[in-house]
Motif scaffolding. Structure first.
Motif: not given
Length: 168
Positions: A10-39
């Motif tokens: 996952l990059t700021p410009t999409g999901l890098r898969a090999g040589e391709r960069r695929l536009p993507c979306t993520i969670g409405r809460g943004g990125l969160r450290d695993a230690s603070t992730k909650r249901e």
């Protein structure tokens, strides 16, 4: 961290898969450290997540890969922290809170399942971090990574079990 061509990054410009960069979306809460992730926080957890499964709607699309498993009418995913099967695929009828995998919309026609908080799930740390089809470009998910249908199908035809989804 060293990455391989088989990794999804996952990059700021999409999901890098090999040589391709695929536009993507993520969670409405943004990125969160695993230690603070909650249901229910809507966040996509940072970390290295292995692809451990592929599910698909056999009534809507052909099998995308030999290891893909069809989603049946009774297939659900438990999101109830009180459920002994929390963050696992379960079948209806199921007495705990859950998400239907066989949806009316096409969002789960093809799903890559990650090992986030699985197989030994810790109640409340979050469930069901999938790679699936987006509702539309730019529309956030509940914590998953979402792609356009063509990009998801392209990826599913090439990815192998154990590939890494790297979220920095």
């Amino acid at each position: 961290m060293k990455t391989s061509p088989a990794d999804l990054v996952l990059t700021p410009t999409g999901l890098r898969a090999g040589e391709r960069r695929l536009p993507c979306t993520i969670g409405r809460g943004g990125l969160r450290d695993a230690s603070t992730k909650r249901e229910g926080d809507g966040a996509t957890p940072r970390g290295v997540h292995r692809i451990v499964g592929m599910l698909y709607r056999s009534d809507r699309i052909p099998r995308p890969a030999p290891w893909a498993v069809p989603i049946g009418p009774a297939d659900l995913w438990s999101d109830d922290v009180a459920d002994p099967d929390y963050n696992h695929r379960v079948r209806a009828p199921h007495p705990f809170s859950h998400e239907r995998l066989r949806r009316a919309d096409p969002m789960y026609d093809l799903v890559l399942v990650t090992d986030w908080n699985w197989p030994e799930a810790v109640a409340g740390k979050g469930s069901a971090i999938f790679v699936h089809q987006w509702r539309r470009p730019g529309w956030p998910t509940a914590g998953c990574v979402a792609l356009s249908r063509p990009d998801l199908q392209w990826l599913a035809a090439r990815i192998r079990p154990g590939a890494r989804l790297i979220v920095r």
